[in-house]
Design a protein around this motif. Structure first.
Motif, PDB file in Angstrom:
ATOM      1  N   ALA A 154       2.203 -16.082   6.811  1.00 40.20           N
ATOM      2  CA  ALA A 154       1.984 -16.785   8.081  1.00 40.20           C
ATOM      3  C   ALA A 154       1.992 -15.817   9.256  1.00 40.20           C
ATOM      4  CB  ALA A 154       3.060 -17.862   8.265  1.00 40.20           C
ATOM      5  N   LEU A 155       2.909 -14.851   9.245  1.00 40.83           N
ATOM      6  CA  LEU A 155       2.972 -13.876  10.334  1.00 40.83           C
ATOM      7  C   LEU A 155       1.770 -12.934  10.310  1.00 40.83           C
ATOM      8  CD1 LEU A 155       6.769 -12.978  10.202  1.00 40.83           C
ATOM      9  CD2 LEU A 155       5.608 -14.292  11.986  1.00 40.83           C
ATOM     10  N   ALA A 156       1.291 -12.595   9.111  1.00 37.89           N
ATOM     11  CA  ALA A 156       0.136 -11.700   8.994  1.00 37.89           C
ATOM     12  C   ALA A 156      -1.122 -12.332   9.565  1.00 37.89           C
ATOM     13  CB  ALA A 156      -0.079 -11.327   7.528  1.00 37.89           C
ATOM     14  N   ALA A 157      -1.176 -13.668   9.550  1.00 33.42           N
ATOM     15  CA  ALA A 157      -2.351 -14.362  10.077  1.00 33.42           C
ATOM     16  C   ALA A 157      -2.348 -14.414  11.602  1.00 33.42           C
ATOM     17  CB  ALA A 157      -2.412 -15.781   9.506  1.00 33.42           C
ATOM     18  N   SER A 158      -1.236 -14.024  12.201  1.00 29.08           N
ATOM     19  CA  SER A 158      -1.140 -14.015  13.660  1.00 29.08           C
ATOM     20  C   SER A 158      -1.880 -12.821  14.236  1.00 29.08           C
ATOM     21  CB  SER A 158       0.336 -13.975  14.086  1.00 29.08           C
ATOM     22  OG  SER A 158       0.461 -13.732  15.466  1.00 29.08           O
ATOM     23  N   ARG A 159      -2.300 -12.928  15.479  1.00 34.23           N
ATOM     24  CA  ARG A 159      -2.955 -11.812  16.159  1.00 34.23           C
ATOM     25  C   ARG A 159      -1.960 -10.929  16.897  1.00 34.23           C
ATOM     26  NH1 ARG A 159      -8.229 -14.841  18.944  1.00 34.23           N
ATOM     27  NH2 ARG A 159      -9.143 -15.617  16.989  1.00 34.23           N
ATOM     28  N   LEU A 160      -0.684 -11.294  16.821  1.00 26.80           N
ATOM     29  CA  LEU A 160       0.356 -10.560  17.533  1.00 26.80           C
ATOM     30  C   LEU A 160       0.774  -9.341  16.723  1.00 26.80           C
ATOM     31  CD1 LEU A 160       2.251 -10.725  20.063  1.00 26.80           C
ATOM     32  CD2 LEU A 160       3.911 -11.827  18.542  1.00 26.80           C
ATOM     33  N   ALA A 161       0.725  -8.160  17.339  1.00 22.75           N
ATOM     34  CA  ALA A 161       1.057  -6.921  16.631  1.00 22.75           C
ATOM     35  C   ALA A 161       2.483  -6.940  16.102  1.00 22.75           C
ATOM     36  CB  ALA A 161       0.854  -5.725  17.560  1.00 22.75           C
ATOM     37  N   ALA A 162       3.409  -7.470  16.895  1.00 19.48           N
ATOM     38  CA  ALA A 162       4.810  -7.510  16.461  1.00 19.48           C
ATOM     39  C   ALA A 162       4.984  -8.392  15.234  1.00 19.48           C
ATOM     40  CB  ALA A 162       5.694  -8.013  17.599  1.00 19.48           C
ATOM     41  N   ALA A 163       4.260  -9.503  15.183  1.00 15.59           N
ATOM     42  CA  ALA A 163       4.336 -10.404  14.030  1.00 15.59           C
ATOM     43  C   ALA A 163       3.782  -9.737  12.778  1.00 15.59           C
ATOM     44  CB  ALA A 163       3.578 -11.694  14.320  1.00 15.59           C
ATOM     45  N   ILE A 164       2.702  -8.998  12.931  1.00 20.10           N
ATOM     46  CA  ILE A 164       2.096  -8.292  11.791  1.00 20.10           C
ATOM     47  C   ILE A 164       3.048  -7.202  11.286  1.00 20.10           C
ATOM     48  CG2 ILE A 164       0.176  -6.826  11.080  1.00 20.10           C
ATOM     49  CD1 ILE A 164      -1.563  -8.355  13.105  1.00 20.10           C
ATOM     50  N   ALA A 165       3.740  -6.519  12.210  1.00 16.35           N
ATOM     51  CA  ALA A 165       4.693  -5.481  11.815  1.00 16.35           C
ATOM     52  C   ALA A 165       5.858  -6.084  11.035  1.00 16.35           C
ATOM     53  CB  ALA A 165       5.199  -4.740  13.047  1.00 16.35           C
ATOM     54  N   VAL A 166       6.369  -7.227  11.494  1.00 15.66           N
ATOM     55  CA  VAL A 166       7.458  -7.900  10.782  1.00 15.66           C
ATOM     56  C   VAL A 166       6.970  -8.378   9.421  1.00 15.66           C
ATOM     57  CG1 VAL A 166       8.993  -9.896  10.775  1.00 15.66           C
ATOM     58  CG2 VAL A 166       8.681  -8.573  12.870  1.00 15.66           C
ATOM     59  N   SER A 167       5.741  -8.870   9.365  1.00 13.85           N
ATOM     60  CA  SER A 167       5.155  -9.300   8.090  1.00 13.85           C
ATOM     61  C   SER A 167       5.151  -8.154   7.090  1.00 13.85           C
ATOM     62  CB  SER A 167       3.731  -9.817   8.309  1.00 13.85           C
ATOM     63  OG  SER A 167       3.097 -10.086   7.074  1.00 13.85           O
ATOM     64  N   ASP A 168       4.824  -6.967   7.557  1.00 13.97           N
ATOM     65  CA  ASP A 168       4.795  -5.798   6.675  1.00 13.97           C
ATOM     66  C   ASP A 168       6.187  -5.491   6.117  1.00 13.97           C
ATOM     67  OD1 ASP A 168       3.285  -3.494   5.582  1.00 13.97           O
ATOM     68  OD2 ASP A 168       4.625  -2.322   6.855  1.00 13.97           O
ATOM     69  N   VAL A 169       7.206  -5.635   6.975  1.00 11.70           N
ATOM     70  CA  VAL A 169       8.579  -5.427   6.515  1.00 11.70           C
ATOM     71  C   VAL A 169       8.950  -6.447   5.439  1.00 11.70           C
ATOM     72  CG1 VAL A 169      11.014  -5.523   7.192  1.00 11.70           C
ATOM     73  CG2 VAL A 169       9.354  -4.388   8.681  1.00 11.70           C
ATOM     74  N   LEU A 170       8.567  -7.706   5.650  1.00 16.48           N
ATOM     75  CA  LEU A 170       8.888  -8.751   4.677  1.00 16.48           C
ATOM     76  C   LEU A 170       8.169  -8.521   3.354  1.00 16.48           C
ATOM     77  CD1 LEU A 170       8.906 -11.970   6.908  1.00 16.48           C
ATOM     78  CD2 LEU A 170      10.798 -10.432   6.310  1.00 16.48           C
ATOM     79  N   VAL A 171       6.943  -8.007   3.404  1.00 16.47           N
ATOM     80  CA  VAL A 171       6.204  -7.711   2.177  1.00 16.47           C
ATOM     81  C   VAL A 171       6.930  -6.618   1.388  1.00 16.47           C
ATOM     82  CG1 VAL A 171       4.092  -6.675   1.262  1.00 16.47           C
ATOM     83  CG2 VAL A 171       3.954  -8.463   2.999  1.00 16.47           C
ATOM     84  N   HIS A 172       7.397  -5.578   2.082  1.00 12.98           N
ATOM     85  CA  HIS A 172       8.133  -4.507   1.401  1.00 12.98           C
ATOM     86  C   HIS A 172       9.468  -5.029   0.856  1.00 12.98           C
ATOM     87  CE1 HIS A 172       5.207  -1.860   3.373  1.00 12.98           C
ATOM     88  NE2 HIS A 172       5.596  -0.920   2.543  1.00 12.98           N
ATOM     89  N   GLN A 173      10.104  -5.930   1.595  1.00 14.67           N
ATOM     90  CA  GLN A 173      11.344  -6.531   1.096  1.00 14.67           C
ATOM     91  C   GLN A 173      11.058  -7.370  -0.145  1.00 14.67           C
ATOM     92  OE1 GLN A 173      14.484  -6.185   2.045  1.00 14.67           O
ATOM     93  NE2 GLN A 173      15.407  -7.821   0.817  1.00 14.67           N
ATOM     94  N   LEU A 174       9.953  -8.104  -0.115  1.00 10.71           N
ATOM     95  CA  LEU A 174       9.541  -8.926  -1.254  1.00 10.71           C
ATOM     96  C   LEU A 174       9.347  -8.062  -2.501  1.00 10.71           C
ATOM     97  CD1 LEU A 174       8.420 -11.692  -2.333  1.00 10.71           C
ATOM     98  CD2 LEU A 174       6.205 -10.984  -1.451  1.00 10.71           C
ATOM     99  N   ARG A 175       8.670  -6.959  -2.331  1.00  7.93           N
ATOM    100  CA  ARG A 175       8.430  -6.066  -3.471  1.00  7.93           C
ATOM    101  C   ARG A 175       9.733  -5.451  -3.976  1.00  7.93           C
ATOM    102  NH1 ARG A 175       3.201  -3.065  -0.680  1.00  7.93           N
ATOM    103  NH2 ARG A 175       1.696  -4.762  -1.034  1.00  7.93           N
ATOM    104  N   ALA A 176      10.629  -5.116  -3.036  1.00 13.07           N
ATOM    105  CA  ALA A 176      11.906  -4.522  -3.434  1.00 13.07           C
ATOM    106  C   ALA A 176      12.753  -5.517  -4.219  1.00 13.07           C
ATOM    107  CB  ALA A 176      12.664  -4.034  -2.199  1.00 13.07           C
ATOM    108  N   GLU A 177      12.779  -6.775  -3.763  1.00 12.21           N
ATOM    109  CA  GLU A 177      13.538  -7.795  -4.481  1.00 12.21           C
ATOM    110  C   GLU A 177      12.912  -8.061  -5.839  1.00 12.21           C
ATOM    111  OE1 GLU A 177      14.710 -11.380  -2.530  1.00 12.21           O
ATOM    112  OE2 GLU A 177      14.890 -10.433  -0.564  1.00 12.21           O
ATOM    113  N   ALA A 178      11.583  -8.083  -5.895  1.00  6.22           N
ATOM    114  CA  ALA A 178      10.891  -8.396  -7.154  1.00  6.22           C
ATOM    115  C   ALA A 178      11.192  -7.360  -8.227  1.00  6.22           C
ATOM    116  CB  ALA A 178       9.391  -8.494  -6.915  1.00  6.22           C
ATOM    117  N   ARG A 179      11.361  -6.096  -7.835  1.00  2.97           N
ATOM    118  CA  ARG A 179      11.646  -5.060  -8.833  1.00  2.97           C
ATOM    119  C   ARG A 179      13.142  -4.754  -8.934  1.00  2.97           C
ATOM    120  NH1 ARG A 179       9.669  -1.781  -4.477  1.00  2.97           N
ATOM    121  NH2 ARG A 179      11.201  -0.178  -3.851  1.00  2.97           N
ATOM    122  N   ASP A 180      13.954  -5.587  -8.236  1.00  3.16           N
ATOM    123  CA  ASP A 180      15.413  -5.448  -8.269  1.00  3.16           C
ATOM    124  C   ASP A 180      15.842  -4.057  -7.828  1.00  3.16           C
ATOM    125  OD1 ASP A 180      17.960  -6.439  -8.624  1.00  3.16           O
ATOM    126  OD2 ASP A 180      18.081  -5.807 -10.726  1.00  3.16           O
TER     127      ASP A 180
END
Length: 215
Positions: A154-180
């Motif tokens: 949802a944040l990645a679909a925003s045009r706000l740069a700050a939202a896209i940056a936070v989205s990127d952090v959440l994606v990396h967190q998602l990958r980190a949790e997925a691989r434990d």
């Protein structure tokens, strides 16, 4: 008519409570029962010196605030449907549309039990979304994978740069949790550790450069 599984997934409700209400419901029930017992005890004790109406009033004054607090906590929920955040409050419901985000920040509340949250603003509405909490001994609780994915999308679909940056952090967190991954390799824990170095108990708003370093 053909079904649309992808469309159904997009609008299905996903809970965003860091600790599901069902987990602490038994504790709240015990709290209500304890408060009721204390109120009854206070009323009986007061009845030895006061009239029954006055004694009952004292019992109510003693018990009701705690009972009301427990019921209010039990009622509060936060979930996401599509790109809309829904927050069930004691009275009414708040909705925040992430596609209209005008502000997105990561905040850390440093303490022995540190919390990191997402603060989003859309129009006149501002909402705090819990992401993780960590103890100073290295344990904690993090938002589940599906919740992270929905927020990131949802944040990645925003045009706000700050939202896209936070989205990127959440994606990396998602990958980190997925691989434990170890805590030290998880972006949200890195953010908490970074905030703790500031030696403050006030909420810390991560700067754009700090958010970028977490991704």
């Amino acid at each position: 008519m053909e079904s649309n599984p992808e469309g159904a997934e997009a609008v299905s409700a996903i809970g965003l409570d860091l600790v599901a209400p069902e987990v602490y419901a038994p504790m709240l029930r015990k709290l209500v029962l304890a408060a009721t017992g204390v109120g009854v005890g206070a009323a009986l004790l007061a009845a030895t010196a006061l009239s029954w109406p006055a004694a009952v009033a004292i019992g109510v004054i003693v018990a009701v605030p705690t009972i009301a607090y427990a019921l209010a906590i039990r009622r509060r929920r936060i979930w996401m449907a599509g790109t809309t955040i829904h927050v069930q409050r004691v009275f009414g419901e708040r909705r925040v549309e992430l596609s209209e985000t005008t502000g997105a920040e990561l905040l850390v509340y440093p303490a022995r039990l540190s919390r990191i949250v997402l603060r989003v603003t859309a129009g006149p509405e501002t909402q705090i979304i819990p992401l993780a909490m960590y103890t100073d001994t290295g344990s904690g609780r993090e938002l589940h994978l599906l919740g992270l994915r929905r927020l990131a999308d949802a944040l990645a679909a925003s045009r706000l740069a700050a939202a896209i940056a936070v989205s990127d952090v959440l994606v990396h967190q998602l990958r980190a949790e997925a691989r434990d991954a170890a805590l030290g390799d998880r972006p949200l824990y890195k953010a908490v550790r970074l905030a703790r170095t500031n030696d403050t108990v006030s909420p810390v708003v991560l700067t754009d450069s700090e958010v970028a370093e977490l991704g």
